[in-house]
Design a protein around this motif. Sequence first.
Motif, mmCIF file in Angstrom:
data_model
loop_
_atom_site.group_PDB
_atom_site.id
_atom_site.type_symbol
_atom_site.label_atom_id
_atom_site.label_comp_id
_atom_site.label_asym_id
_atom_site.label_seq_id
_atom_site.Cartn_x
_atom_site.Cartn_y
_atom_site.Cartn_z
ATOM 1 N N LEU A 46 0.695 -1.367 0.027
ATOM 2 C CA LEU A 46 -0.155 0.088 -0.069
ATOM 3 C C LEU A 46 0.674 1.242 -0.013
ATOM 4 O O LEU A 46 2.066 1.308 0.571
ATOM 5 C CB LEU A 46 -0.987 0.015 1.296
ATOM 6 C CG LEU A 46 -1.658 -1.165 1.498
ATOM 7 C CD1 LEU A 46 -2.495 -1.014 2.858
ATOM 8 C CD2 LEU A 46 -3.030 -1.301 0.304
ATOM 9 N N VAL A 47 0.385 2.299 -0.462
ATOM 10 C CA VAL A 47 1.183 3.698 -0.356
ATOM 11 C C VAL A 47 0.060 4.507 0.249
ATOM 12 O O VAL A 47 -1.098 4.373 -0.263
ATOM 13 C CB VAL A 47 1.622 4.070 -1.870
ATOM 14 C CG1 VAL A 47 2.520 3.341 -2.412
ATOM 15 C CG2 VAL A 47 0.422 4.086 -2.973
ATOM 16 N N TYR A 48 0.377 5.655 0.770
ATOM 17 C CA TYR A 48 -0.405 6.813 1.346
ATOM 18 C C TYR A 48 -0.818 7.626 0.067
ATOM 19 O O TYR A 48 0.106 8.224 -0.748
ATOM 20 C CB TYR A 48 0.160 7.415 2.383
ATOM 21 C CG TYR A 48 -0.612 8.559 3.234
ATOM 22 C CD1 TYR A 48 -1.616 8.001 4.005
ATOM 23 C CD2 TYR A 48 -0.610 9.721 2.866
ATOM 24 C CE1 TYR A 48 -2.387 8.942 4.682
ATOM 25 C CE2 TYR A 48 -1.260 10.745 3.521
ATOM 26 C CZ TYR A 48 -2.498 10.112 4.180
ATOM 27 O OH TYR A 48 -3.492 11.157 4.972
ATOM 28 N N ASN A 54 -5.377 8.299 2.956
ATOM 29 C CA ASN A 54 -5.783 6.925 3.569
ATOM 30 C C ASN A 54 -4.698 6.240 2.455
ATOM 31 O O ASN A 54 -4.079 6.664 1.511
ATOM 32 C CB ASN A 54 -7.225 6.368 3.159
ATOM 33 C CG ASN A 54 -7.492 4.962 4.170
ATOM 34 O OD1 ASN A 54 -6.456 4.528 4.816
ATOM 35 N ND2 ASN A 54 -8.620 5.039 4.185
ATOM 36 N N TYR A 55 -4.458 5.058 2.781
ATOM 37 C CA TYR A 55 -3.627 4.079 2.250
ATOM 38 C C TYR A 55 -4.441 3.424 1.076
ATOM 39 O O TYR A 55 -5.472 2.893 1.339
ATOM 40 C CB TYR A 55 -2.961 2.959 3.149
ATOM 41 C CG TYR A 55 -1.934 3.431 3.937
ATOM 42 C CD1 TYR A 55 -0.591 3.671 3.569
ATOM 43 C CD2 TYR A 55 -2.381 4.035 5.389
ATOM 44 C CE1 TYR A 55 0.312 4.400 4.565
ATOM 45 C CE2 TYR A 55 -1.487 4.616 5.971
ATOM 46 C CZ TYR A 55 -0.197 4.786 5.870
ATOM 47 O OH TYR A 55 0.817 5.293 6.581
ATOM 48 N N SER A 70 3.981 0.332 2.334
ATOM 49 C CA SER A 70 3.100 -0.233 3.573
ATOM 50 C C SER A 70 2.422 -1.532 3.398
ATOM 51 O O SER A 70 1.920 -2.044 2.444
ATOM 52 C CB SER A 70 2.301 0.892 4.437
ATOM 53 O OG SER A 70 2.765 2.214 4.401
ATOM 54 N N LEU A 126 0.155 -1.581 10.971
ATOM 55 C CA LEU A 126 0.367 -0.837 10.007
ATOM 56 C C LEU A 126 1.961 -1.128 9.983
ATOM 57 O O LEU A 126 2.923 -0.549 10.890
ATOM 58 C CB LEU A 126 0.118 0.508 9.855
ATOM 59 C CG LEU A 126 0.495 1.185 8.641
ATOM 60 C CD1 LEU A 126 0.080 0.549 7.183
ATOM 61 C CD2 LEU A 126 0.307 2.749 8.586
ATOM 62 N N THR A 128 5.579 -0.312 7.852
ATOM 63 C CA THR A 128 6.009 0.420 6.629
ATOM 64 C C THR A 128 7.615 0.286 6.526
ATOM 65 O O THR A 128 8.450 0.379 7.408
ATOM 66 C CB THR A 128 5.813 1.724 6.856
ATOM 67 O OG1 THR A 128 4.282 2.015 7.104
ATOM 68 C CG2 THR A 128 6.100 2.913 5.650
#
Length: 393
Positions: A46-48, A54-55, A70, A126, A128
């Motif tokens: 995931l990326v922000y 949000n992710y 993440s 979470l 990262t």
Amino acid sequence: MKSISATFFWAFFTVLLLLGSSATSAPKTNPPDRFFPVYSYENDWLVYNSQYKNYVPFSPGVNEGARSASLYIDLVKNRRYFLLLSSDTESYLFVEGALQNRIEGNTWQELSIDSLFKIYRKDELLVTIYGSPGIADKIALLCNKKKPNDAIGLNTSRPNFINIKPISFSPFGNFAVIALVLILILNAWIFNLNPLSFFRLINPIEFFNSDPRDQVSKINKPYSNTIIFFALITSMWMSFILVFLSVNKLNLFSVGSILSEKSNTLLIIGDFLILSTIFFVLTYVKYIFMLLAGNMLNLDKQVDVIFIKIVQSSYMFYGALFLIVFTVSFNRASWIADMRTYILLPFLFFYFARFIALYVVTKPPGALINLYLFSYLCVIEIIPLIVSMKFAL
């Protein structure tokens, strides 16, 4: 013909060399020998997204420049497993937004899921990795250990442990600052109103002053401005503590049924003002019952002294507790849920100690009056305390 064959041979040989070099430069996907992989998170990165705040899933070609990637790790379903992280280049590991460790290039970072669950007390975590752009060189595997050896998890006692917490502004944090400023303004107002009474009321030694010619009640009455403001500030401190416990899933006296969802700072301030009003009204309702009981036991001269000392001691106790809670509110307070069974012990100790101190300080001469005073204090202190403890949790 020979030249054509030689050309094909060298072309084929060159292709094999290129494929071999690309294969050797590919990131290593095999975990250490003592682990065997259970699940790969290669498609779960995931990326922000600042637009959605949000992710979102990592998109090749769109997020290739992102230096951080993440993962949400389910700690409940993956108990007894290990999370293994690796990167071709030097990277940094963040857990819940806090910097935890540095990951050397081409090395594995082993995290015990059980250790993470014990430390963070969350169902989902979470994780990262911050390093080179993209996710091509980042590997995250869920593994099981082949041998029952001790896990290498996040250990907060490690000498090279780094805990750099990013600045975050929660609704309760904003409310806590506003409440502190408001209470400081009220204290400054009381000080300017009557400096002598203010200093005597915040002096713990003054609480034990039993000289009838030099007591605080000689210059203050329960309905004077100074005592009213002291009772109001004490009510605000009590409501702040109750809101804090409610935010941390400790719903004392079932206050959650009258409070809002606390989705923003204004709603929390509204809850705080409602509880402050309730506590302030209850304080003077108690004073009315103290007058009625004192008249029945012929202790009407002692009522004002006892009430002022009750307000004075409550002000000092809840003021100290407010400072502690205010400090804790800006840090992770996951341990509060584990302290549920012990959360009432400081209050029990304070009220029993105050009961004994009030009896010693306000004890008049005469055995019969002493018995009346003891009965009176039981009615106004011990009985409400027992009833409150019964319904607190």
